[in-house]
Write a protein that holds these residues in place. Sequence first.
Motif, PDB file in Angstrom:
ATOM      1  N   THR A   1       2.393  -4.744  -1.133  1.00  0.00           N
ATOM      2  CA  THR A   1       2.656  -5.297  -2.471  1.00  0.00           C
ATOM      3  C   THR A   1       2.010  -4.439  -3.548  1.00  0.00           C
ATOM      4  O   THR A   1       2.609  -4.168  -4.596  1.00  0.00           O
ATOM      5  CB  THR A   1       2.140  -6.743  -2.571  1.00  0.00           C
ATOM      6  OG1 THR A   1       2.784  -7.543  -1.577  1.00  0.00           O
ATOM      7  CG2 THR A   1       2.425  -7.333  -3.947  1.00  0.00           C
TER       8      THR A   1
ATOM      9  N   ASP B   1       4.054 -10.754  -9.960  1.00  0.00           N
ATOM     10  CA  ASP B   1       5.507 -10.609 -10.142  1.00  0.00           C
ATOM     11  C   ASP B   1       6.249 -10.561  -8.809  1.00  0.00           C
ATOM     12  O   ASP B   1       7.453 -10.822  -8.749  1.00  0.00           O
ATOM     13  CB  ASP B   1       5.830  -9.333 -10.929  1.00  0.00           C
ATOM     14  CG  ASP B   1       5.358  -9.396 -12.373  1.00  0.00           C
ATOM     15  OD1 ASP B   1       5.245 -10.525 -12.892  1.00  0.00           O
ATOM     16  OD2 ASP B   1       5.100  -8.342 -12.967  1.00  0.00           O
ATOM     17  N   VAL B   2       5.541 -10.211  -7.750  1.00  0.00           N
ATOM     18  CA  VAL B   2       6.163 -10.090  -6.432  1.00  0.00           C
ATOM     19  C   VAL B   2       6.125 -11.448  -5.741  1.00  0.00           C
ATOM     20  O   VAL B   2       5.098 -11.876  -5.225  1.00  0.00           O
ATOM     21  CB  VAL B   2       5.455  -9.025  -5.575  1.00  0.00           C
ATOM     22  CG1 VAL B   2       6.102  -8.920  -4.198  1.00  0.00           C
ATOM     23  CG2 VAL B   2       5.483  -7.670  -6.277  1.00  0.00           C
ATOM     24  N   LYS B   3       7.262 -12.105  -5.738  1.00  0.00           N
ATOM     25  CA  LYS B   3       7.364 -13.434  -5.119  1.00  0.00           C
ATOM     26  C   LYS B   3       7.714 -13.336  -3.643  1.00  0.00           C
ATOM     27  O   LYS B   3       7.333 -14.181  -2.837  1.00  0.00           O
ATOM     28  CB  LYS B   3       8.439 -14.265  -5.836  1.00  0.00           C
ATOM     29  CG  LYS B   3       8.285 -14.337  -7.350  1.00  0.00           C
ATOM     30  CD  LYS B   3       6.958 -14.957  -7.766  1.00  0.00           C
ATOM     31  CE  LYS B   3       6.859 -15.032  -9.287  1.00  0.00           C
ATOM     32  NZ  LYS B   3       5.526 -15.534  -9.722  1.00  0.00           N
ATOM     33  N   GLU B   4       8.481 -12.303  -3.296  1.00  0.00           N
ATOM     34  CA  GLU B   4       8.924 -12.132  -1.917  1.00  0.00           C
ATOM     35  C   GLU B   4       9.096 -10.648  -1.640  1.00  0.00           C
ATOM     36  O   GLU B   4       9.610  -9.898  -2.472  1.00  0.00           O
ATOM     37  CB  GLU B   4      10.251 -12.864  -1.696  1.00  0.00           C
ATOM     38  CG  GLU B   4      10.751 -12.809  -0.270  1.00  0.00           C
ATOM     39  CD  GLU B   4      12.099 -13.489  -0.120  1.00  0.00           C
ATOM     40  OE1 GLU B   4      12.468 -13.819   1.025  1.00  0.00           O
ATOM     41  OE2 GLU B   4      12.809 -13.660  -1.132  1.00  0.00           O
ATOM     42  N   LEU B   5       8.653 -10.228  -0.473  1.00  0.00           N
ATOM     43  CA  LEU B   5       8.767  -8.823  -0.082  1.00  0.00           C
ATOM     44  C   LEU B   5       9.055  -8.780   1.416  1.00  0.00           C
ATOM     45  O   LEU B   5       8.215  -9.166   2.234  1.00  0.00           O
ATOM     46  CB  LEU B   5       7.470  -8.078  -0.407  1.00  0.00           C
ATOM     47  CG  LEU B   5       7.488  -6.551  -0.340  1.00  0.00           C
ATOM     48  CD1 LEU B   5       8.554  -5.970  -1.257  1.00  0.00           C
ATOM     49  CD2 LEU B   5       6.122  -5.984  -0.724  1.00  0.00           C
TER      50      LEU B   5
ATOM     51  N   LEU C   1      13.002  -6.764  -2.389  1.00  0.00           N
ATOM     52  CA  LEU C   1      12.017  -7.274  -3.335  1.00  0.00           C
ATOM     53  C   LEU C   1      12.582  -8.488  -4.064  1.00  0.00           C
ATOM     54  O   LEU C   1      13.637  -8.401  -4.698  1.00  0.00           O
ATOM     55  CB  LEU C   1      11.654  -6.177  -4.346  1.00  0.00           C
ATOM     56  CG  LEU C   1      10.788  -6.569  -5.532  1.00  0.00           C
ATOM     57  CD1 LEU C   1       9.417  -7.061  -5.078  1.00  0.00           C
ATOM     58  CD2 LEU C   1      10.637  -5.397  -6.496  1.00  0.00           C
ATOM     59  N   ASN C   2      11.867  -9.615  -3.955  1.00  0.00           N
ATOM     60  CA  ASN C   2      12.239 -10.860  -4.656  1.00  0.00           C
ATOM     61  C   ASN C   2      13.706 -11.240  -4.434  1.00  0.00           C
ATOM     62  O   ASN C   2      14.371 -11.798  -5.317  1.00  0.00           O
ATOM     63  CB  ASN C   2      11.974 -10.720  -6.161  1.00  0.00           C
ATOM     64  CG  ASN C   2      10.494 -10.610  -6.479  1.00  0.00           C
ATOM     65  OD1 ASN C   2       9.647 -10.968  -5.659  1.00  0.00           O
ATOM     66  ND2 ASN C   2      10.171 -10.095  -7.646  1.00  0.00           N
ATOM     67  N   SER C   3      14.214 -10.926  -3.267  1.00  0.00           N
ATOM     68  CA  SER C   3      15.599 -11.252  -2.876  1.00  0.00           C
ATOM     69  C   SER C   3      16.645 -10.604  -3.773  1.00  0.00           C
ATOM     70  O   SER C   3      17.826 -10.911  -3.671  1.00  0.00           O
ATOM     71  CB  SER C   3      15.821 -12.780  -2.887  1.00  0.00           C
ATOM     72  OG  SER C   3      14.960 -13.420  -1.984  1.00  0.00           O
TER      73      SER C   3
END
Length: 301
Positions: A49, A62-66, A89-91
């Motif tokens: 991240t 800012d990175v919700k999903e990785l 990154l973030n879908s």
Amino acid sequence: MERKLFRFMNHNEKQNKLTYENATGTIKYTLRDDVVFHYTMQNSKNALTGLVCALKGLKFEDVKELVVLNPITLNALLKETIMDLKLILNSGEVMNIELQTYMDALWERRSLLYWCRAFDMLKEGEDYSLLKPTSHYCITNQELFEKTDEFFSQYKILNIKNHRPYTDLLSMNVLQLNHTELATRKDVESGLLYWAELFNASTWEEFKELAKDNPSIEEVGKMIVKLSTDDQTAEILEGQRRFREQMATTRHLLEDAQKKVAEMSETIADKEATIADKEATIAELQAEIQRLKEASTRSKI
């Protein structure tokens, strides 16, 4: 007696076992080794991240999903395997992170191919609206271009007259580890210079100084120790090192051969020019002799 000696040697081996805490001197396999990079990043979400935030200019929150789309299994690797790290990154965005630690004359074409492959994620019949923004990041310590004047460069498809972007869906980015002296204030603030220094760290003293008060990087350091002390992984890493050396040797031999061919061609061209000059001189002399003969004949008449 032999059993006691074996127990004593085994105790010494345990005492002398390399750990992150006691590691000193040269790092045998650094983050510039693609297996080390890929494995440590996929297994340390915080470190990955941090790298993504530095490359993208994002804040950690800012990175919700990785998601790592191509995780590796060490016992399934080949010595010649060269891997990029492919992420979602973030879908909403595909990120392709490539390590380029040896010179490749066809790098531009190859990077474009990887870029296009990452963008083309649709299955047959799926709607084009499902295509995701795709960014390719090349992290290199090579001179990819004839003149490098940036530490971190970003490219898009643009109109050549007014520089209007054709699309925001595609971007190509290059981080030059061998040009940290060109880092801007923005590069420092985003963390790009910090990551470049991590990639460039060649000793444990350098690495530990950078990892101080950063648990996620210390975690990466411990994984590097684990990889370098695992016999199977060390064999793969050593095989990759030899493979890169062979590629570099082949490249140098090819460059030398091309240079010799060019020199021979130049020599041949020079000799051909000299011969042409001599032939022209001979032709002029022959013409002069013929003129004199004709003049002599006329004077006798």
